[in-house]
Design an enzyme around this catalytic site. Structure first.
Site, mmCIF file in Angstrom:
data_model
loop_
_atom_site.group_PDB
_atom_site.id
_atom_site.type_symbol
_atom_site.label_atom_id
_atom_site.label_comp_id
_atom_site.label_asym_id
_atom_site.label_seq_id
_atom_site.Cartn_x
_atom_site.Cartn_y
_atom_site.Cartn_z
ATOM 1 N N HIS A 124 0.795 -48.896 2.479
ATOM 2 C CA HIS A 124 -0.328 -49.691 2.412
ATOM 3 C C HIS A 124 -0.644 -49.977 4.122
ATOM 4 O O HIS A 124 -0.101 -50.365 4.570
ATOM 5 C CB HIS A 124 -0.501 -50.907 1.583
ATOM 6 C CG HIS A 124 -1.410 -51.708 1.515
ATOM 7 N ND1 HIS A 124 -2.162 -52.540 2.224
ATOM 8 C CD2 HIS A 124 -2.585 -51.572 0.449
ATOM 9 C CE1 HIS A 124 -3.314 -52.817 1.914
ATOM 10 N NE2 HIS A 124 -3.759 -52.247 0.484
ATOM 11 N N MET A 183 -15.198 -47.155 0.795
ATOM 12 C CA MET A 183 -15.316 -47.179 -0.654
ATOM 13 C C MET A 183 -14.240 -46.810 -1.232
ATOM 14 O O MET A 183 -13.356 -46.179 -1.009
ATOM 15 C CB MET A 183 -16.592 -46.745 -1.094
ATOM 16 C CG MET A 183 -16.744 -45.054 -0.932
ATOM 17 S SD MET A 183 -17.546 -43.858 -1.701
ATOM 18 C CE MET A 183 -16.987 -43.681 -3.080
#
Length: 357
Positions: A124, A183
């Site tokens: 991540h 997004m």
């Protein structure tokens, strides 16, 4: 349902950077690597991506201490062709791995005009927009995508958790700074759900549905029973799938059932895949002309006729720019519940708490 009041306190930017760096170093990162990650995490907070900044520190510290992240990774770049490269992150923190991939993409694009750099064995890495912005500083278009570090969405019509919130970020230079589209392919990121859970806030309908009944879920504590809904119905599901193929399968990284939920597992290697694309604008049009044309068209869009009730036309990057300016001056707003967690981490690691700096 009325949302409960949530109290916030502003923290100085330099104090947030220092807290993150000190905690990551105490958890096993080198000082230089801890400082690099701290800058990127704080930049996420500055640009308004609150679910990807200091909010993530307790989780990152847990994974470092548990062995889920390699504390001393050997990140390698394999130049596979004139315009392509593959980065092996050696299970290092995603921020370090993707930063290295973006640097490689910029260097290659200077030579060839365009670069596609794939990433495997990463983790991540926080806010997608951070990495799309890096090439912009060098007169380039930047594009970033990733396989999310957990599956929270189903293929359209299904109910199994087989797709992620797989983000897409695109950044181009303008006279006022980078214009950045950042997004998720779901209506909200899972970091936003975690943020609502921490603050004890109900979620709006339309974010999550129950996997078995299809009914809306508004209690973030029940998110494990649900599916995040894609943007644009089947189109968002399809976009998540294709980005997962490009950032995951193409790089030999995890996808689908192979993804490890790093929210629930602090020890397993996630083998997260990412990609960075850099395009040298000057290979197509002089940079100053490109920027001037983007500015001209942005001004035209902002001045266009508005629907009733719309006070102003907003474009990608506007909120990032406003947040960065406001938060650098006023500080980063942190909810009380997060401050409690940060103080606990600081105490466990023996570092100075945030508001004593």
């Amino acid at each position: 349902m009325n949302a409960p009041a949530v109290s916030f306190r502003r923290a100085r930017v330099d104090a947030v950077v220092a807290l993150i760096a000190d905690c990551l170093a105490a958890a096993g990162l080198s000082r230089d690597n801890a400082a690099a990650v701290a800058e990127l995490m704080t930049e996420a907070d500055l640009t308004g991506a609150d679910g990807h900044g200091v909010f993530r520190l307790p989780q990152y510290v847990r994974r470092l201490r548990a062995g889920g992240f390699n504390r001393t990774p050997s990140i390698t770049v394999d130049r596979t062709a004139p315009a392509t490269a593959l980065v092996d992150g050696d299970n290092g923190m995603g921020h370090l791995v993707v930063k290295r991939a973006a640097e490689a993409a910029i260097d290659i694009a200077r030579e060839t005009g365009v670069a596609w750099v794939g990433v495997r064995r990463s983790n991540h890495a926080g806010s997608a927009g951070l990495y799309a912005e890096l090439p912009v500083r060098h007169g380039m278009v930047g594009i970033y995508s990733a396989v999310a570090s957990a599956n929270h969405m189903a293929v359209w019509g299904g109910k199994e958790l087989l797709l992620g919130t797989n983000p897409l970020a695109i950044a181009v230079p303008t006279g006022a700074g980078p214009m950045v589209l950042d997004m998720a392919t779901t209506i909200v990121s899972y970091g936003t759900v975690k943020k609502y859970a921490l603050q004890g806030l109900p979620m709006p309908e339309g974010w999550l549905i129950d996997r078995d009944t299809g009914e809306p879920i508004t209690d973030p504590a029940r998110s494990g029973q649900g599916l995040l809904l894609p943007i644009g119905g089947y189109k968002g599901s399809g976009l998540s799938l294709m980005l997962g193929v490009l950032a995951g399968i193409l790089n030999g990284a995890a996808f689908g059932r192979d993804c490890v939920d790093f929210n629930a597992d602090d020890t397993s290697e996630t083998d997260t895949g990412q990609l960075v694309i850099a395009v040298d604008i000057a290979r197509f049009v002089p940079l100053d002309r490109f920027t001037a044309e983007v500015d001209r068209h942005m001004a035209d869009l902002r001045a266009s006729a508005r629907l009733p009730g719309v006070e102003a036309i907003r474009l990608p990057g506007d909120r990032r720019r406003e947040c960065r300016t406001e938060r650098r001056e006023a500080g980063i707003p942190l909810p009380a519940a997060l401050i409690v967690q940060l103080d606990k981490v600081a105490a466990e690691l023996g570092v100075t708490p945030l508001f004593e700096r």
